[in-house]
Every structure is written in C-alpha cells, then in structure tokens.
Design an enzyme around this catalytic site. Structure first.
Site, short mmCIF file in Angstrom:
data_model
loop_
_atom_site.label_atom_id
_atom_site.label_comp_id
_atom_site.label_asym_id
_atom_site.label_seq_id
_atom_site.Cartn_x
_atom_site.Cartn_y
_atom_site.Cartn_z
N CYS A 92 0.93 -1.24 0.01
CA CYS A 92 -0.04 -0.02 -0.03
C CYS A 92 0.85 1.31 -0.13
O CYS A 92 1.79 1.28 0.86
CB CYS A 92 -0.94 0.33 1.16
SG CYS A 92 -1.76 -1.54 1.57
N GLY A 120 -0.03 -0.99 -4.54
CA GLY A 120 -0.96 -0.38 -4.92
C GLY A 120 -0.87 0.89 -4.66
O GLY A 120 -0.43 1.43 -3.59
N ASN A 273 -5.10 3.53 0.53
CA ASN A 273 -4.53 2.51 -0.61
C ASN A 273 -5.89 2.01 -1.55
O ASN A 273 -7.25 2.33 -1.25
CB ASN A 273 -3.72 1.52 -0.08
CG ASN A 273 -4.79 0.50 0.68
OD1 ASN A 273 -5.96 0.87 1.18
ND2 ASN A 273 -4.68 -0.69 0.70
N CYS A 275 -7.50 -0.56 -1.83
CA CYS A 275 -8.94 -1.24 -1.50
C CYS A 275 -9.58 -0.69 -0.26
O CYS A 275 -10.56 -1.16 0.36
CB CYS A 275 -8.54 -2.60 -1.27
SG CYS A 275 -8.03 -3.53 -3.07
N GLY A 276 -8.74 0.35 0.12
CA GLY A 276 -9.44 1.28 1.28
C GLY A 276 -9.24 1.01 2.70
O GLY A 276 -9.69 1.60 3.63
N GLU A 277 -8.37 0.11 2.84
CA GLU A 277 -8.18 -0.44 4.12
C GLU A 277 -7.18 0.40 5.04
O GLU A 277 -6.87 0.08 5.90
CB GLU A 277 -7.87 -1.94 4.28
CG GLU A 277 -6.54 -2.63 3.68
CD GLU A 277 -6.65 -2.67 2.37
OE1 GLU A 277 -7.66 -2.11 1.54
OE2 GLU A 277 -5.91 -3.37 1.87
N THR A 421 -7.16 -9.50 1.38
CA THR A 421 -6.41 -10.94 1.36
C THR A 421 -6.90 -11.48 0.03
O THR A 421 -7.17 -12.86 0.15
CB THR A 421 -6.65 -11.86 2.62
OG1 THR A 421 -7.79 -12.30 2.74
CG2 THR A 421 -6.45 -11.04 3.93
N THR A 423 -5.64 -12.53 -2.37
CA THR A 423 -4.42 -13.79 -2.92
C THR A 423 -4.08 -14.78 -2.06
O THR A 423 -4.20 -15.74 -2.07
CB THR A 423 -3.39 -13.50 -3.96
OG1 THR A 423 -3.87 -12.02 -4.39
CG2 THR A 423 -2.87 -14.30 -4.80
N1 UDP Z 1 -3.16 -4.73 -4.59
C1 UDP Z 1 -2.76 -4.20 -5.56
N2 UDP Z 1 -3.06 -4.99 -6.76
C2 UDP Z 1 -3.82 -6.22 -6.65
C3 UDP Z 1 -4.16 -6.62 -5.52
C4 UDP Z 1 -3.97 -5.69 -4.45
O1 UDP Z 1 -2.18 -3.22 -5.88
O2 UDP Z 1 -3.97 -6.72 -7.97
C5 UDP Z 1 -2.81 -4.02 -3.17
C6 UDP Z 1 -3.90 -2.83 -2.64
O3 UDP Z 1 -3.37 -1.70 -2.26
C7 UDP Z 1 -4.59 -3.72 -1.99
C8 UDP Z 1 -3.67 -4.46 -1.01
O4 UDP Z 1 -2.52 -4.70 -2.19
O5 UDP Z 1 -5.43 -2.87 -0.98
C9 UDP Z 1 -3.95 -5.79 -0.18
O6 UDP Z 1 -4.81 -6.40 -1.12
P1 UDP Z 1 -4.92 -8.02 -0.89
O7 UDP Z 1 -5.20 -8.11 0.80
O8 UDP Z 1 -6.09 -8.55 -1.60
O9 UDP Z 1 -3.39 -8.62 -1.16
P2 UDP Z 1 -2.95 -10.04 -1.30
O10 UDP Z 1 -1.68 -9.86 -0.11
O11 UDP Z 1 -3.94 -11.12 -0.72
O12 UDP Z 1 -2.37 -10.33 -2.72
#
Ligand code: UDP
Length: 572
Positions: A92, A120, A273, A275-277, A421, A423
C-alpha cells in the site's frame, strides 16, 4: 526449514503463476523454497539490532514455521519480492498530487514504479483546481482532476503488462470539490477509469448538512473561494444512485480518518490505498499481513494462547519487513522509517465462525468479531511496546498522539489493518479477510469444456459426518448458489453455511463496524446487495456505516457491473 507444506490445487496454481521464481518461463522454486527465501530474508533485519547469527537463524525458523503452517501470511509483494532483486515488500502506498504539472506527472512516474513492484497506489485529486479554472502561466483553462485521472489510468494500463501484478489505484475527491458531480457519475460508463477504485471523501460538515437538509459549499482548492452552494441531500442521492448503478464510487469518512491519525503533526490523511483499508499520509507506505483465524479454532474453541504467540511473531515479522524493504523513492523511505506503520489483520474469519458453529449473520458473530479483534489489537500493542524496548520507538513517536495518552514507547505508529487478502487467502485455502463465504459449492471451468465441482471442505466434512452428502446435492447447491431452502440439508447447517447474498446488508455493516472498533487503520469489506435492492436500501447502509463509525463503505449490487469479477458458480 524442511517441513513440507500442504497446499490446495488452487494455491499451487496461484503460486506458480506469480510468486515462485522462474527462469525463462520455467518455475524453478518450490513453495517451500519460497517460504524459506522469505523467512531468511526478513529475519536478516535482526542483524541490525545486534542479534547473533544463531539467534537470527532461530527467528528465521520461527518465521518459516509461522508461514508454512499457514498461521500467518504477509501481503503478496513480500512473498513475491523478499530475497529477490526487487525487494519491494509493501502493498500500500499513497502519493500526493499537487496542483502543478510537475507534481502531476512526477506522481504518474512514481506510481508506475510502484505498480511495477506489485504495490497499489492511492491519490487524492482534491488539490487540483477545477475544470475551466484559470491557468496563470499560459492564460489557458484548466482540465480538472478527472481528465488527469484519465492520464493516470492510461499509464497504469501500460505498466500492467510488465509488472508483477495488475496495478491498482484509489482515486479520491473531496465532496466539496467543484468537480464532484462529474466525479460521482464518471464510472456509470464502465469503460472509464478501469484501473481505479473511486471514493468520495465525505466530511462531517457534509453529513450534518445531509441530516439537516441544508446546503454546503463547493470550494476551489486553488484560492479557497466558495464557487457554489449545493443541497447536500441532492449530492448524497446522486452518490447513492451511482453506487446503485455501478457499485462506485464508495465513500470514505475523511474527518473520521483524521481523528484517528496517530501523527497529525506530520501530516493530514487525504487518501487510502486502492482497496480502502489503509489510510496513509502522502508518500507513506505500509506492509500488511494476516492471521489465518481458521487455524486457531480447535475442537470448537479458539486457542488464545497459540494466537498470542502467533501475533507476537507476526508483529516482529512485519516490523522487520520495514527495514528489509526497498522503496522506489527516498521520500517514501524517509516517512516509512519515521512512522513504521504495519497492518496486521485476519483472514478465514467466516471459516472460523463455521468451525465455532456461529452463523455470520448473528449477534454471536458480532460479539466474536469484537472479542477476537479486541484481543489482536491489544496483543499487537504489547508486541510493539516490547519491540520499542528492544529497538526503540518509531522516530516520530514524541510528535505522535501516543505520549499524550500516557504511552511510554511504541515501535509502530499503527499495528492493525483488515486487508482483503484476495490472493493470500487462496494460498492459505480459507475464506478471504472478514468476508462471508461466497459459495458453498461451485463449478470451476478447467481447460476448455471441463467443469470441476468444488465443495467447501468444512461443508463436505460435515455433510459426510451427518450423512447427507451426495454428488447430486452438491450439484444442486452449485446451481442455486445457496444452501438455503434445499431439501435434505438440516436447518442448522443451512443457517451456518450462509453465503454473501443470504446475509442482509445490515449484518455486513455490523461485522465491518465490529472489526473497525479495534482496528487502527481501516477495514476492507464489501456490502453485498441482491440485484433487486433499491436506492433506499443503499442509503440505509451508508447511514448505518456512518452511525456505527466505519471509516468508509463499499457496496456492490449483484449484476450491476458488466464485467463482474466474481459471480455465483465462478470464483477467480
Ligand atoms: N493490491 C494491488 N493490486 C492487486 C491486488 C492488491 O495493488 O491486484 C494492493 C492494494 O493496495 C490492496 C492491497 O494490495 O489494497 C492488499 O490487497 P490483498 O489483501 O487482496 O492482497 P494479497 O496480499 O492477498 O495479494
């Protein structure tokens, strides 16, 4: 570090596609090697704090165990990049967009570098002068925030191909910006700003005006002049209309985010970031990690002792990530090192409820959510205090709000965030974040014409134990997309295996609010609606999330977006 790890077929596919090292397109790393690479790399931070090699090795082993047991996973960039050339570990980022050509195009460049490394980016466009405003140096007229957002969008599209994953953006515009009406409507055309999530930055003054039926002011950010007065309720209704039609924009409560800003003297929070969290200051980055709650329920009970140990180790892991991470810009490195924000959250919440026998849409689930997150919040603070004793407080500590609250030391300006989360929950094989199950049984397309019937493992186990399992029944559930009302499934099981659409939007908000109560940063959550939901239903949810002190809300009405990512019977 030689423990074998058991992963689902889905998890292996995901890992092979993006996470495991490749040489000329061929995967050269096993999942165990990946976790070893990450554990070793992240434990190296310990050397900076005077730990001996043997102690570092022990910590690396502990990290390896923590991850391979799937008790905790860090965000994707850490898994992908730790110990590799990129070494960019955070998910983020928030970048500032100032009202000048230099700043706008510098920020586009910075965003591209961040996307390339799997991060992101979030931006507030609120400081840009509105459309048709004056440009002093050229005597021309300004294009306004929306046309510049389109340039950001195109840049993201181009970088997408080469990056580790799809670049994602958050675009925020304050509700009192003169271009707000256009911003609210832009995504009704689903070809616009496809690489952006949009949120309107809502102020307390605006919400009060909505409640009192009054007007509020639109202000030109260039000179602070009031451009116009609008009826707050009309703007609110327009926002609801757009959310109803396309699921966007969402809303974030800006003043509320700043009320809990731990370092107001360092800067103001104007964006989150994608997804807003994760609310962040300009140039700040944050690395996230999530505890897999489903792993901590044994024989119908939550193992708090085991959880405490895992939290402590996870906080240490995430604090190490800050030191091991390489950021694409010096400004980012500086503020990340000075505030040392981390975001520990959870995944597998819905699965843990099922294991405990608590339906997601119940008071019991709300109570459990508060209890579990209250515990995690408290334990992360204890862990961060201990790290402060060992390594020192975060450098901005004295300027933060914490000394005023009587705290003597803290290693991290924030410790908790609830990430989607998306992925890492697939890797762990559990329900994502704090979302309910999306489906109990679904058909997945494999190869060209083959379909594979996937059944939720906890459901399969229960159905077999209770003697009502049959292929035909599983097919029927997949067709219907719910276990509700299906003959042959006991009522208590129908109640326990509720899916996102069986749950009323009010329960979605209540669970979000329960987690928010004990989370420093924010909570990623989608409030799902049936296709038949009305604008009034959406309005109620916006008001409820405001009343229950959420920091924002995202709604999604089934079928309202043509290119819906997740539908019944089809998961990514
Ligand atoms: N994010 C991104 N691209 C993606 C998925 C996620 O940049 O395709 C970033 C974004 O800032 C999001 C953060 O990763 O808010 C967390 O997303 P997530 O928990 O889904 O990620 P994971 O660690 O599970 O891949």
């Amino acid at each position: 570090m030689n423990k074998k790890i058991e992963l689902s077929a889905n998890a292996l596919t995901v890992l092979e596609r993006r996470y495991l090292k490749k040489d000329k397109g061929k995967v050269t790393e096993k999942p165990e090697d990946m976790f070893k690479r990450v554990a070793q790399n992240i434990s190296e931070a310990e050397l900076r704090y005077g730990k001996e090699d043997s102690e570092v090795e022990k910590i690396a082993n502990d990290f390896y165990e923590l991850m391979t047991k799937l008790d905790f996973l860090p965000n994707s960039p850490t898994l992908m990049n730790a110990g590799n050339e990129l070494q960019q570990l955070a998910a983020c980022f928030v970048l500032p967009v100032e009202d000048s050509m230099e700043s706008i195009f510098e920020t586009i460049k910075h965003a591209a570098l961040i996307h390339k490394s799997g991060g992101g980016t979030g931006f507030s466009f609120s400081r840009l002068r509105p459309q048709r405003d004056r440009v002093l140096t050229t005597g021309g007229v300004a294009s306004g925030p929306i046309s510049f957002m389109k340039v950001f969008n195109a840049a993201t599209e181009a970088v997408k191909q080469g990056g580790t994953r799809r670049g994602a953006n958050m675009g925020i515009l304050r509700v009192d910006h003169p271009d707000i009406l256009e911003f609210i409507k832009i995504k009704e055309d689903n070809k616009e700003l496809t690489n952006f999530n949009l949120s309107v930055g809502i102020t307390e003054a605006f919400m009060e005006a909505v409640e009192k039926g009054e007007t509020y002011e639109l202000i030109n950010p260039r000179n602070g002049e009031v451009v116009k007065q609008l009826m707050a309720k009309e703007v609110f209704d327009l926002l609801i209309d757009s959310s109803w039609k396309s699921g966007e924009p969402g809303i974030i409560f800006l003043d509320r985010m700043n009320e809990t800003n731990p370092t107001p003297k360092i800067g103001e929070i104007e964006s989150t970031n994608p997804c807003g969290e994760q609310p962040l200051l300009p140039y700040e980055a944050c690395n996230l990690g999530s505890i897999n709650l489903a792993n901590f329920v044994n024989k119908g009970k939550l193992d708090y002792k085991h959880l405490r140990t895992a939290i402590k180790l996870s906080v240490r892991f995430l604090d190490n990530v800050i030191d091991m991470g390489q950021y694409p810009l010096q400004q980012i490195t500086d503020i990340v090192q000075a505030n040392r924000k981390i975001g520990l959250g959870v995944m597998g919440f819905a699965d843990s409820l099922i294991k405990l026998g608590i339906p997601y849409n119940s008071e019991g689930a709300v109570t459990f959510a508060e209890e579990i997150m209250g515990f995690i919040q408290q334990e992360t603070k204890v862990a961060s205090e201990e790290l402060a004793q060992e390594r020192g407080s975060f450098p901005n500590f004295e300027m933060s709000v914490y000394p005023g609250k009587g705290m003597k030391g803290l290693r991290n300006a924030t410790t908790t965030t609830i990430a989607p989360t998306g992925t890492i929950s697939i890797i762990a094989g559990v329900s994502s974040g704090i979302e309910p199950l999306f489906a109990v049984c679904y058909k997945r397309n494999i190869l060209d014409n083959d379909e594979l019937l996937e059944v939720h493992p906890l459901f399969e186990e229960l159905a077999k134990n209770r003697g009502f399992y049959s292929e035909g029944l599983m097919e029927e559930i997949a067709e219907k997309g719910t276990v509700r009302g299906i003959k042959g499934i006991p009522i208590d099981i129908q109640q326990l295996f509720v899916t996102a659409h069986d749950i009323s939007p009010q329960w979605h908000v209540q669970i979000q609010a329960a987690f928010q109560k004990y989370t420093d940063n924010a909570v990623s959550k989608t409030v799902n609606f049936h296709n038949e939901a009305t604008r009034e239903d959406i309005k109620e949810v916006f008001m409820l999330s405001y009343k229950l002190k959420c920091k924002g809300v995202t709604v999604y009405r089934d079928g309202s977006r043509d290119n819906q990512v997740l539908t019944k019977g089809d998961v990514k």
